[in-house]
Write a protein that holds these residues in place. Structure first.
Motif, PDB file in Angstrom:
ATOM      1  N   SER A  57       0.830  -1.200   0.000  1.00 56.30           N
ATOM      2  CA  SER A  57       0.000   0.000   0.000  1.00 56.30           C
ATOM      3  C   SER A  57       0.863   1.249   0.000  1.00 56.30           C
ATOM      4  CB  SER A  57      -0.917   0.012   1.226  1.00 56.30           C
ATOM      5  OG  SER A  57      -1.763  -1.097   1.203  1.00 56.30           O
ATOM      6  N   ILE A  58       1.929   1.240   0.783  1.00 52.65           N
ATOM      7  CA  ILE A  58       2.817   2.402   0.854  1.00 52.65           C
ATOM      8  C   ILE A  58       3.523   2.620  -0.479  1.00 52.65           C
ATOM      9  CG2 ILE A  58       4.941   3.278   1.921  1.00 52.65           C
ATOM     10  CD1 ILE A  58       3.916   1.951   4.543  1.00 52.65           C
TER      11      ILE A  58
ATOM     12  N   LEU B  74      -8.314   3.003  -5.272  1.00 50.39           N
ATOM     13  CA  LEU B  74      -8.592   2.264  -6.514  1.00 50.39           C
ATOM     14  C   LEU B  74      -7.396   1.409  -6.920  1.00 50.39           C
ATOM     15  CD1 LEU B  74     -10.436   4.943  -8.669  1.00 50.39           C
ATOM     16  CD2 LEU B  74     -11.384   2.784  -7.847  1.00 50.39           C
ATOM     17  N   TYR B  75      -6.192   1.950  -6.778  1.00 53.68           N
ATOM     18  CA  TYR B  75      -4.993   1.216  -7.165  1.00 53.68           C
ATOM     19  C   TYR B  75      -4.735   0.042  -6.231  1.00 53.68           C
ATOM     20  CZ  TYR B  75      -0.198   0.248  -8.493  1.00 53.68           C
ATOM     21  OH  TYR B  75       0.945  -0.371  -8.912  1.00 53.68           O
ATOM     22  N   ILE B  76      -4.878   0.257  -4.947  1.00 55.97           N
ATOM     23  CA  ILE B  76      -4.604  -0.793  -3.967  1.00 55.97           C
ATOM     24  C   ILE B  76      -5.614  -1.922  -4.076  1.00 55.97           C
ATOM     25  CG2 ILE B  76      -4.566  -1.302  -1.489  1.00 55.97           C
ATOM     26  CD1 ILE B  76      -3.428   1.612  -1.170  1.00 55.97           C
ATOM     27  N   HIS B  77      -6.879  -1.568  -4.303  1.00 52.89           N
ATOM     28  CA  HIS B  77      -7.945  -2.575  -4.379  1.00 52.89           C
ATOM     29  C   HIS B  77      -8.373  -2.798  -5.829  1.00 52.89           C
ATOM     30  CE1 HIS B  77      -8.268  -2.506  -0.051  1.00 52.89           C
ATOM     31  NE2 HIS B  77      -8.330  -1.194  -0.089  1.00 52.89           N
ATOM     32  N   ARG B  78      -7.401  -2.891  -6.724  1.00 48.60           N
ATOM     33  CA  ARG B  78      -7.726  -3.034  -8.144  1.00 48.60           C
ATOM     34  C   ARG B  78      -8.345  -4.381  -8.500  1.00 48.60           C
ATOM     35  NH1 ARG B  78      -2.220  -2.684  -7.698  1.00 48.60           N
ATOM     36  NH2 ARG B  78      -1.047  -4.536  -8.242  1.00 48.60           N
TER      37      ARG B  78
END
Length: 125
Positions: free
Chosen positions: A67-68, A93-97
């Motif tokens: 995430s970081i 959005l990017y982390i939970h793509r």
């Protein structure tokens, strides 16, 4: 990798035997360490070697670190052109793509919240 195995030429057949052995068992090992404890080195020397290698690998990544680093990538590219709210939304959005989104609903919500965007009729129709 293959030069570390005791008998790399038999690894494929040994792997098939290993899977066949566990196929019918009700309780299977849930960790590499448990699998290593239950591995017979006489019948599965290559598998035992691979499991020993896996137990010595260092764990270098976690969800928090991912995430970081994802946030760092976003900040590097877009930081100067957006506000905190948009940055947070893009990071999520990017982390939970892996989550699926209904694009039609997302666009309808955007159009509802940003009414200054006017849809012009097509002049070609």
């Amino acid at each position: 990798f293959t030069y570390d195995l005791p008998s790399s030429s038999t690894f494929t057949s040994e792997l098939h035997q290993w899977f066949r052995m566990w196929k019918d068992k009700k309780t299977k090992p849930s960790t590499v360490s448990q699998a290593l404890e239950q591995c017979d080195g006489v019948f599965f020397p290559n598998i035992k070697c691979v499991l020993q290698m896996c137990t010595t690998f260092l764990v270098t990544s976690s969800d928090c670190e991912c995430s970081i680093s994802a946030l760092r990538l976003l900040k590097t590219y877009l930081h100067s052109t957006m506000g905190q709210e948009r940055l947070t939304a893009l990071a999520l959005l990017y982390i939970h793509r892996s989550m699926t989104n209904n694009k039609t609903k997302v666009l309808a919500e955007f159009a509802r919240r940003k009414p200054q965007k006017v849809l012009l009729p097509s002049i070609l129709a």
